[in-house]
Write a protein that holds these residues in place. Structure first.
Motif, short mmCIF file in Angstrom:
data_model
loop_
_atom_site.label_atom_id
_atom_site.label_comp_id
_atom_site.label_asym_id
_atom_site.label_seq_id
_atom_site.Cartn_x
_atom_site.Cartn_y
_atom_site.Cartn_z
N GLY A 266 3.40 6.45 -4.71
CA GLY A 266 2.41 7.23 -5.44
C GLY A 266 1.83 6.55 -6.65
O GLY A 266 1.19 7.20 -7.49
N MET A 267 2.01 5.23 -6.75
CA MET A 267 1.49 4.48 -7.89
C MET A 267 0.22 3.75 -7.50
O MET A 267 0.12 3.21 -6.40
N THR A 268 -0.76 3.73 -8.40
CA THR A 268 -2.03 3.06 -8.13
C THR A 268 -2.00 1.63 -8.65
O THR A 268 -1.82 1.42 -9.86
N PRO A 269 -2.17 0.63 -7.77
CA PRO A 269 -2.20 -0.76 -8.23
C PRO A 269 -3.36 -0.98 -9.20
O PRO A 269 -4.48 -0.53 -8.97
N LYS A 271 -3.23 0.26 -12.15
CA LYS A 271 -3.04 1.33 -13.14
C LYS A 271 -1.55 1.46 -13.42
O LYS A 271 -0.98 0.72 -14.20
N GLU A 272 -0.89 2.45 -12.77
CA GLU A 272 0.56 2.61 -13.00
C GLU A 272 1.33 1.37 -12.55
O GLU A 272 2.34 1.01 -13.15
N ALA A 273 0.88 0.76 -11.49
CA ALA A 273 1.50 -0.48 -10.98
C ALA A 273 0.64 -1.66 -11.40
O ALA A 273 -0.48 -1.83 -10.91
N GLY A 274 1.15 -2.44 -12.34
CA GLY A 274 0.40 -3.61 -12.78
C GLY A 274 0.57 -4.76 -11.81
O GLY A 274 1.59 -4.89 -11.13
N ASN A 323 -4.96 -2.54 5.65
CA ASN A 323 -4.62 -3.34 4.48
C ASN A 323 -4.50 -2.51 3.21
O ASN A 323 -3.77 -2.89 2.29
N GLU A 324 -5.18 -1.36 3.14
CA GLU A 324 -4.98 -0.46 2.01
C GLU A 324 -3.53 0.03 1.96
O GLU A 324 -2.96 0.19 0.88
N LYS A 325 -2.94 0.26 3.11
CA LYS A 325 -1.55 0.72 3.16
C LYS A 325 -0.57 -0.43 3.01
O LYS A 325 0.46 -0.31 2.34
N LYS A 326 -0.89 -1.56 3.63
CA LYS A 326 0.06 -2.67 3.71
C LYS A 326 0.19 -3.42 2.39
O LYS A 326 1.21 -4.04 2.12
N GLY A 327 -0.88 -3.36 1.56
CA GLY A 327 -0.84 -4.09 0.29
C GLY A 327 -1.55 -5.42 0.35
O GLY A 327 -1.74 -6.07 -0.68
N SER A 328 -1.95 -5.85 1.53
CA SER A 328 -2.63 -7.12 1.71
C SER A 328 -4.14 -6.93 1.62
O SER A 328 -4.63 -5.85 1.30
N ILE A 329 -4.89 -7.99 1.90
CA ILE A 329 -6.34 -7.88 1.96
C ILE A 329 -6.79 -8.19 3.38
O ILE A 329 -6.09 -8.86 4.13
N CYS A 343 -6.21 -4.66 -7.47
CA CYS A 343 -5.50 -5.90 -7.15
C CYS A 343 -6.05 -6.51 -5.86
O CYS A 343 -6.25 -7.73 -5.77
N ALA A 344 -6.30 -5.67 -4.86
CA ALA A 344 -6.87 -6.15 -3.60
C ALA A 344 -8.26 -6.72 -3.82
O ALA A 344 -8.62 -7.76 -3.24
N GLN A 345 -9.05 -6.06 -4.65
CA GLN A 345 -10.39 -6.56 -4.92
C GLN A 345 -10.35 -7.93 -5.57
O GLN A 345 -11.15 -8.81 -5.25
#
Length: 403
Positions: A266-269, A271-274, A323-329, A343-345
């Protein structure tokens, strides 16, 4: 054997695809569900065959393929892990699909090359993972008096001292050989620079390994021992990520698959997740995942299932959602990433520039060499008395024999 895109009406019976993969953590499982749902929406039936742990999965998949009972498709890391299967003629040549869909036009060159052998695609790349990320919880940083991600390794170690003074484990360390080698490679790129990284792994330059610059990288890496807790040996990467998520540790140096677990929590990269690349370089140390398609015997439906799956994995909308779920691009550079996390951007923007596309070790040396280097790096990191001179000598001997 060539693979062609499906045309015309789908078979009346759903096309059954048994897919072997190692995606079992929170973020990974969410990602693979995107592929499964997309395949089923396209008219197929996804049969999930998950085995935790990359090495465990690869061994099981290779045994099945060589033994004549292949799955429809199996995951490998982008790179040279499936060389032997190609050499034995056990994988489908995907070049007809690749040319028709213009894969080389929409993928970074190092990714396309790593999925190809002798100019032909033998795997479908599905993502690009950045291997040189550092993740942290912004709330934890603020409590320790850290206002932003470090811009140099001097700042990095000063921040680690602040986290230690706050009673936290500064670095959430995954004490497995592949994880320790991943951190070393990230430090090699960040502290040593692009030229040194490529001299070591692409050119296999033993003199570069024996250089003062390489030894400086080694000392920086070894210094991280001072900020690791006693429970690190054997710790899985997702358990290390959880230490950061729960505020027990300060940072995790890991590929951006770890970001998927922050998202699942539930953390937004951004923002809450740096998130920040290790200090020193803006280059993107690229890894990723591919799916290979073993040659099938028997019913034509098995081949049709492979064709449909190959098309589904690289569908533009599916690429974004996965990739939104996986964390990759996305592996496709022609998709709109403006709604992905910050972070993905940043990663996608870096990869647009060829100068920032740094291939991971898996692209450049054999799986056997990767294993030997992991052993060398782990031995060095876990020996408090080890010297950078001895490490450089050991490393150079492995690189000198590399394939």
């Amino acid at each position: 054997m060539s693979c062609a895109l499906l045309s015309g009406a789908q078979a009346q019976e759903p096309l059954r695809a048994e897919v072997m993969h190692w995606w079992t953590s929170g973020g990974e499982a969410a990602g693979v569900r995107v592929f499964a749902d997309a395949y089923q929406q396209a008219g197929g039936t996804w049969v999930d065959a998950a085995i935790a742990g990359g090495s465990n999965l690869r061994a099981a998949a290779i045994n099945r393929i060589v033994g004549g009972h292949p799955p429809t498709s199996s995951q490998f890391n982008t790179g040279r892990q499936f060389d032997d299967l190609v050499g034995q003629g056990l994988l489908v040549d995907l070049d007809a699909v690749a040319m028709r869909e213009k894969w080389r036009d929409v993928m970074p060159g190092p990714i396309a090359d790593a999925a190809s052998r002798e100019g032909k695609f033998y795997a479908v790349p599905v993502n690009i993972h950045g291997h040189n990320w550092m993740f942290y919880k912004t709330e934890t940083f603020e409590k320790a008096g850290i206002s932003q991600a470090p811009k140099s390794f001097d700042e990095f170690f000063a921040d680690m001292d602040k986290l230690k003074a706050a009673g936290l484990t500064p670095i959430a360390w995954g004490g497995e050989p592949w994880q320790e080698a991943l951190v070393f490679d990230a430090v090699l790129l960040s502290e040593g620079g692009k030229d040194l990284f490529l001299k070591v792994y692409r050119d296999k330059d033993e003199a570069a390994v024996q250089s003062d610059d390489f030894k400086r990288v080694a000392r920086t890496f070894h210094r991280m021992r001072d900020y690791v807790d006693a429970g690190a040996p054997g710790r899985k990467w997702n358990d290390a990520a959880n230490m950061v998520i729960t505020g027990k540790a300060g940072v995790q140096i890991m590929g951006d698959w770890a970001k998927g677990d922050f998202i699942a929590a539930g953390m937004t990269p951004g923002k809450e997740a740096g998130c920040a690349l290790l200090p020193g370089q803006d280059a993107y140390l690229m890894g990723g995942d591919v799916f290979v398609f073993p040659k099938q015997t028997g019913a034509a439906a098995a081949t049709e299932a492979q064709e449909l799956l190959a098309k589904t994995l690289l569908d533009p909308a599916t690429q974004i959602a996965f990739n939104e779920k996986k964390g990759s691009i996305p592996v496709r550079t022609d998709v709109d990433v403006s709604k992905m996390d910050a972070c993905a951007q940043r990663g996608a923007a870096l990869v647009k520039d060829k100068a920032n596309q740094i291939p991971s070790i898996n692209f450049l040396v054999s799986a056997d060499t990767v294993g030997a280097l992991q052993d060398t790096i782990t031995s060095y990191f876990n020996d408090p008395s080890a010297t950078d001179e001895d490490f450089a000598a050991d490393f150079a001997s492995v690189i000198g024999a590399a394939q």
